[in-house]
Every structure is written in C-alpha cells, then in structure tokens.
Design a protein around this motif. Sequence first.
Motif, mmCIF file in Angstrom:
data_model
loop_
_atom_site.group_PDB
_atom_site.id
_atom_site.type_symbol
_atom_site.label_atom_id
_atom_site.label_comp_id
_atom_site.label_asym_id
_atom_site.label_seq_id
_atom_site.Cartn_x
_atom_site.Cartn_y
_atom_site.Cartn_z
ATOM 1 N N ASN A 187 53.073 65.374 -64.870
ATOM 2 C CA ASN A 187 52.670 63.982 -64.647
ATOM 3 C C ASN A 187 52.779 63.609 -63.176
ATOM 4 O O ASN A 187 51.912 62.913 -62.634
ATOM 5 C CB ASN A 187 53.515 63.025 -65.489
ATOM 6 C CG ASN A 187 53.208 63.144 -66.971
ATOM 7 O OD1 ASN A 187 52.159 63.631 -67.363
ATOM 8 N ND2 ASN A 187 54.165 62.725 -67.781
ATOM 9 N N TYR A 188 53.827 64.055 -62.517
ATOM 10 C CA TYR A 188 54.017 63.774 -61.104
ATOM 11 C C TYR A 188 52.898 64.397 -60.273
ATOM 12 O O TYR A 188 52.387 63.779 -59.335
ATOM 13 C CB TYR A 188 55.391 64.306 -60.650
ATOM 14 C CG TYR A 188 55.569 64.299 -59.159
ATOM 15 C CD1 TYR A 188 55.822 63.111 -58.472
ATOM 16 C CD2 TYR A 188 55.477 65.482 -58.422
ATOM 17 C CE1 TYR A 188 55.990 63.101 -57.091
ATOM 18 C CE2 TYR A 188 55.639 65.483 -57.042
ATOM 19 C CZ TYR A 188 55.894 64.280 -56.394
ATOM 20 O OH TYR A 188 56.056 64.282 -55.020
ATOM 21 N N LEU A 189 52.489 65.619 -60.605
ATOM 22 C CA LEU A 189 51.471 66.321 -59.838
ATOM 23 C C LEU A 189 50.068 65.777 -60.073
ATOM 24 O O LEU A 189 49.187 66.024 -59.272
ATOM 25 C CB LEU A 189 51.533 67.826 -60.138
ATOM 26 C CG LEU A 189 52.814 68.527 -59.681
ATOM 27 C CD1 LEU A 189 52.825 69.970 -60.147
ATOM 28 C CD2 LEU A 189 52.978 68.439 -58.170
ATOM 29 N N PHE B 176 60.126 79.449 -63.699
ATOM 30 C CA PHE B 176 59.048 78.595 -63.203
ATOM 31 C C PHE B 176 59.613 77.405 -62.423
ATOM 32 O O PHE B 176 59.125 77.070 -61.328
ATOM 33 C CB PHE B 176 58.187 78.106 -64.372
ATOM 34 C CG PHE B 176 57.192 77.056 -64.009
ATOM 35 C CD1 PHE B 176 56.069 77.367 -63.251
ATOM 36 C CD2 PHE B 176 57.372 75.731 -64.408
ATOM 37 C CE1 PHE B 176 55.146 76.390 -62.896
ATOM 38 C CE2 PHE B 176 56.454 74.752 -64.065
ATOM 39 C CZ PHE B 176 55.338 75.078 -63.308
ATOM 40 N N LEU B 177 60.634 76.770 -62.979
ATOM 41 C CA LEU B 177 61.135 75.530 -62.402
ATOM 42 C C LEU B 177 62.132 75.717 -61.255
ATOM 43 O O LEU B 177 62.225 74.861 -60.376
ATOM 44 C CB LEU B 177 61.794 74.675 -63.496
ATOM 45 C CG LEU B 177 60.841 74.139 -64.569
ATOM 46 C CD1 LEU B 177 61.628 73.543 -65.723
ATOM 47 C CD2 LEU B 177 59.878 73.121 -63.981
ATOM 48 N N GLU C 223 61.034 71.546 -71.460
ATOM 49 C CA GLU C 223 59.696 71.008 -71.762
ATOM 50 C C GLU C 223 59.540 69.598 -71.199
ATOM 51 O O GLU C 223 58.491 69.261 -70.647
ATOM 52 C CB GLU C 223 59.454 70.995 -73.272
ATOM 53 C CG GLU C 223 59.199 72.365 -73.856
ATOM 54 C CD GLU C 223 59.044 72.338 -75.371
ATOM 55 O OE1 GLU C 223 58.642 71.291 -75.925
ATOM 56 O OE2 GLU C 223 59.317 73.380 -76.003
ATOM 57 N N ILE C 224 60.572 68.785 -71.335
ATOM 58 C CA ILE C 224 60.527 67.415 -70.817
ATOM 59 C C ILE C 224 60.388 67.436 -69.292
ATOM 60 O O ILE C 224 59.571 66.695 -68.721
ATOM 61 C CB ILE C 224 61.785 66.622 -71.243
ATOM 62 C CG1 ILE C 224 61.748 66.384 -72.754
ATOM 63 C CG2 ILE C 224 61.903 65.311 -70.476
ATOM 64 C CD1 ILE C 224 63.065 65.895 -73.340
ATOM 65 N N ILE C 225 61.150 68.299 -68.635
ATOM 66 C CA ILE C 225 61.076 68.413 -67.174
ATOM 67 C C ILE C 225 59.688 68.890 -66.758
ATOM 68 O O ILE C 225 59.095 68.358 -65.809
ATOM 69 C CB ILE C 225 62.160 69.374 -66.645
ATOM 70 C CG1 ILE C 225 63.546 68.773 -66.863
ATOM 71 C CG2 ILE C 225 61.939 69.683 -65.168
ATOM 72 C CD1 ILE C 225 64.690 69.758 -66.613
ATOM 73 N N THR C 226 59.156 69.868 -67.454
ATOM 74 C CA THR C 226 57.832 70.399 -67.122
ATOM 75 C C THR C 226 56.751 69.329 -67.300
ATOM 76 O O THR C 226 55.851 69.210 -66.468
ATOM 77 C CB THR C 226 57.517 71.644 -67.990
ATOM 78 O OG1 THR C 226 58.545 72.626 -67.762
ATOM 79 C CG2 THR C 226 56.169 72.239 -67.650
#
Length: 158
Positions: free
Chosen positions: A155-157, A85-86, A147-150
């Motif tokens: 939050n950014y989106l 995904f990332l 999970e933290i990155i996701t």
Amino acid sequence: LENLENEIKAAEFTTLKYKDTNTCILRGTDELISQFEEFSIKVAALRTNHHATNFNDRISKVEKDIKIIEDVLDEWTKAQKSWMFLEPIFQSEDISKQMPAESQSFQTLDSFYRQSMKSIVQDPSVIRIARRDGLLFQLIKINSHFEIITRGLSNYLE
C-alpha cells in the motif's frame, strides 16, 4: 517401525549464513519436506499391515510427529521467505521512518526469527525443534504478521 523412528530422530536442519545479516537461514527444506512426505507414506503402509496392529500406539505417535514436523516445515518456509524479502527493506532508515508501525512490528518478528535460528544452529534436530511447545502456533501467528507488513508495504509503494 523402529527404522522409521530412527530416521525421524536422525533428521536435522541444515543452516547457511545469510548475507551480512549475522544470522542463518534454513537450507534444504524442500528435501526435508520430501523426506517427511515419504515417511507419511511409510506410516500409511504400516497402518494397512495387519501384523502392525500390536504397534498402533507407536504408529499413531510417529504419525503425529510427522504431521507436526510437516506443518512446522511448511510454516517455517513461509516465514523464512517473508523474512528474507522484508529484512533488507526494513534495514533502510528511510522505510523505517516512513512506516514506523510496520517497522516496529518487523523488528519484533526479526528478533524472534534470529533467536529461533540460533536455537536451530545449537540443536539442529528436526523432531526436537518441531516438538517445542507452541512453536507451530507462533509460526502461524508470525506468518500472519508478515502478511500484514507486506500488505502495508504494498500500500505504501502504491
């Protein structure tokens, strides 16, 4: 018991080249998970067989191996889904500039993932991979970072 031990030793990961990433992903993990669930059932049956009491140490070792393998498969599957995904998101320079901390964290995880996949391609033995010292702990830690990155990306989106 010997047949079960041989089946466990014979289990191998299957990999598949993933898009244009110059790396692979695991394929057939659901089948491996099912296979090791069946092995767990066989071990449970052996435990209840009164003729198997002489083999309790071997049964315990097989049981421990199966548990580790199941846990590694579970964590690896989660990590792979997150990486898939990332990976395309953080290949974008725009996202990397907008989210430098997450991008740096992802690059570290990406490096670990790619290196781990190389080692699986070189030695696809499920038991040898799963027994690697600290692998399960590393996968749990990596999944926590994914999970933290996701969450940061969500939050950014927003």
